[in-house]
Design a protein around this motif. Structure first.
Motif, short mmCIF file in Angstrom:
data_model
loop_
_atom_site.label_atom_id
_atom_site.label_comp_id
_atom_site.label_asym_id
_atom_site.label_seq_id
_atom_site.Cartn_x
_atom_site.Cartn_y
_atom_site.Cartn_z
N GLY A 88 0.82 -1.20 0.00
CA GLY A 88 0.00 0.00 0.00
C GLY A 88 0.86 1.26 0.00
N GLY A 89 0.21 2.40 -0.16
CA GLY A 89 0.93 3.66 -0.15
C GLY A 89 0.13 4.74 -0.84
N LEU A 90 0.84 5.76 -1.24
CA LEU A 90 0.23 6.91 -1.91
C LEU A 90 0.44 6.80 -3.41
CD1 LEU A 90 -1.07 9.76 -1.77
CD2 LEU A 90 1.25 10.67 -1.51
N ALA A 91 -0.62 6.98 -4.16
CA ALA A 91 -0.54 6.96 -5.61
C ALA A 91 -1.32 8.14 -6.17
CB ALA A 91 -1.09 5.65 -6.17
N GLN A 92 -0.92 8.59 -7.33
CA GLN A 92 -1.64 9.66 -8.00
C GLN A 92 -2.80 9.08 -8.80
OE1 GLN A 92 1.16 11.93 -10.35
NE2 GLN A 92 1.70 13.20 -8.58
N PRO A 93 -3.84 9.84 -9.04
CA PRO A 93 -4.91 9.37 -9.92
C PRO A 93 -4.34 8.93 -11.26
CG PRO A 93 -5.58 11.38 -8.81
CD PRO A 93 -4.13 11.17 -8.47
N GLY A 94 -4.80 7.78 -11.72
CA GLY A 94 -4.27 7.21 -12.94
C GLY A 94 -3.06 6.32 -12.74
N GLY A 95 -2.53 6.31 -11.54
CA GLY A 95 -1.35 5.51 -11.26
C GLY A 95 -1.68 4.07 -10.90
N SER A 96 -0.66 3.34 -10.49
CA SER A 96 -0.81 1.92 -10.20
C SER A 96 -0.13 1.56 -8.88
CB SER A 96 -0.19 1.08 -11.31
OG SER A 96 -0.82 1.30 -12.54
N LEU A 97 -0.66 0.55 -8.24
CA LEU A 97 -0.04 -0.06 -7.07
C LEU A 97 -0.28 -1.56 -7.14
CD1 LEU A 97 -1.07 2.27 -4.09
CD2 LEU A 97 1.24 1.93 -4.97
N ARG A 98 0.59 -2.32 -6.52
CA ARG A 98 0.41 -3.77 -6.44
C ARG A 98 0.44 -4.19 -4.98
NH1 ARG A 98 1.04 -8.16 -9.94
NH2 ARG A 98 1.63 -10.13 -8.93
N LEU A 99 -0.66 -4.73 -4.52
CA LEU A 99 -0.74 -5.24 -3.16
C LEU A 99 -0.40 -6.73 -3.14
CD1 LEU A 99 -4.09 -3.61 -1.95
CD2 LEU A 99 -1.78 -2.64 -1.98
N SER A 100 0.27 -7.16 -2.09
CA SER A 100 0.57 -8.58 -1.91
C SER A 100 0.12 -9.02 -0.53
CB SER A 100 2.06 -8.83 -2.08
OG SER A 100 2.47 -8.63 -3.41
N CYS A 101 -0.20 -10.29 -0.43
CA CYS A 101 -0.60 -10.88 0.85
C CYS A 101 0.15 -12.19 1.02
CB CYS A 101 -2.10 -11.10 0.86
SG CYS A 101 -2.73 -12.04 2.27
N ALA A 102 0.96 -12.26 2.05
CA ALA A 102 1.69 -13.49 2.37
C ALA A 102 0.88 -14.30 3.37
CB ALA A 102 3.05 -13.14 2.94
N ALA A 103 0.55 -15.53 2.99
CA ALA A 103 -0.29 -16.38 3.81
C ALA A 103 0.52 -17.51 4.44
CB ALA A 103 -1.42 -16.97 2.97
N SER A 104 0.14 -17.90 5.63
CA SER A 104 0.80 -19.03 6.30
C SER A 104 -0.17 -19.67 7.29
CB SER A 104 2.08 -18.56 7.03
OG SER A 104 1.76 -17.61 8.02
N GLY A 105 0.16 -20.91 7.67
CA GLY A 105 -0.63 -21.58 8.69
C GLY A 105 -1.82 -22.37 8.18
N PHE A 106 -1.97 -22.48 6.87
CA PHE A 106 -3.06 -23.28 6.31
C PHE A 106 -2.67 -23.71 4.90
CE2 PHE A 106 -5.06 -20.21 3.35
CZ PHE A 106 -4.46 -19.02 3.78
N ALA A 107 -3.47 -24.63 4.34
CA ALA A 107 -3.21 -25.16 3.00
C ALA A 107 -3.67 -24.15 1.96
CB ALA A 107 -3.93 -26.49 2.83
N PHE A 108 -2.80 -23.19 1.68
CA PHE A 108 -3.15 -22.04 0.83
C PHE A 108 -3.75 -22.45 -0.50
CE2 PHE A 108 -2.86 -17.73 -0.56
CZ PHE A 108 -2.46 -17.76 -1.88
N SER A 109 -3.19 -23.46 -1.13
CA SER A 109 -3.63 -23.85 -2.48
C SER A 109 -5.06 -24.39 -2.49
CB SER A 109 -2.68 -24.87 -3.07
OG SER A 109 -2.66 -26.04 -2.28
N SER A 110 -5.62 -24.67 -1.33
CA SER A 110 -6.97 -25.26 -1.26
C SER A 110 -8.07 -24.24 -1.01
CB SER A 110 -7.01 -26.32 -0.15
OG SER A 110 -6.11 -27.36 -0.41
N TYR A 111 -7.70 -22.97 -0.90
CA TYR A 111 -8.68 -21.97 -0.48
C TYR A 111 -8.90 -20.88 -1.50
CZ TYR A 111 -9.04 -23.87 4.19
OH TYR A 111 -9.29 -24.69 5.26
N THR A 112 -10.16 -20.47 -1.63
CA THR A 112 -10.47 -19.22 -2.31
C THR A 112 -9.94 -18.08 -1.45
OG1 THR A 112 -12.44 -20.09 -3.42
CG2 THR A 112 -12.35 -17.70 -3.03
N MET A 113 -9.36 -17.09 -2.11
CA MET A 113 -8.85 -15.92 -1.42
C MET A 113 -9.51 -14.68 -2.00
SD MET A 113 -6.65 -17.10 0.81
CE MET A 113 -5.77 -15.60 1.29
#
Length: 122
Positions: A9-34
């Motif tokens: 997250g952060g500050l972006a200008q209108p028309g700009g881009s950002l990429r959010l990431s989420c690191a998951a742990s503690g469960f079978a990630f490949s088996s779940y809808t996120m």
């Protein structure tokens, strides 16, 4: 235990881009809808996007369709949200969620990350 840690997250200008990431742990990630949801300042929760466990199906809220792209990497246990052509109305706290869009309506039934702030402003 289940952990979801958002970043990007952060500050972006209108028309700009950002990429959010989420690191998951503690469960079978490949088996779940996120999914991703957001909460604009002073407003309620809004579901943004979801991706099925095998990545074959994605869905988006009307407000972001065509601008945001959700993806997941099972090898890295991460789910990402690429946000393009950002608008001031995209300003919100963005949450990663273990589960599908119903979690936004019934938040206590799912596991949420701590959120990452996105601010779109010139």
């Amino acid at each position: 235990q289940v952990q979801l840690v958002e970043s990007g997250g952060g500050l972006a200008q209108p028309g700009g881009s950002l990429r959010l990431s989420c690191a998951a742990s503690g469960f079978a990630f490949s088996s779940y809808t996120m999914s991703w949801a957001r909460q604009p300042p002073g407003k309620g929760l809004e579901w943004v996007s979801e991706i099925y466990s095998d990545g074959s199906i994605t869905a988006y809220a009307d407000s972001v369709r065509g601008r945001f792209i959700i993806s997941k990497d099972d090898a890295k246990n991460t789910v990402s949200l690429e946000m393009n052509n950002l608008k001031p109305d995209d300003t919100a706290l963005y949450y990663c969620i273990k589960g599908g869009r119903a979690c936004s309506s019934f938040p206590t039934l799912c596991t949420w990350g701590q959120g990452t702030q996105v601010t779109v402003s010139s």
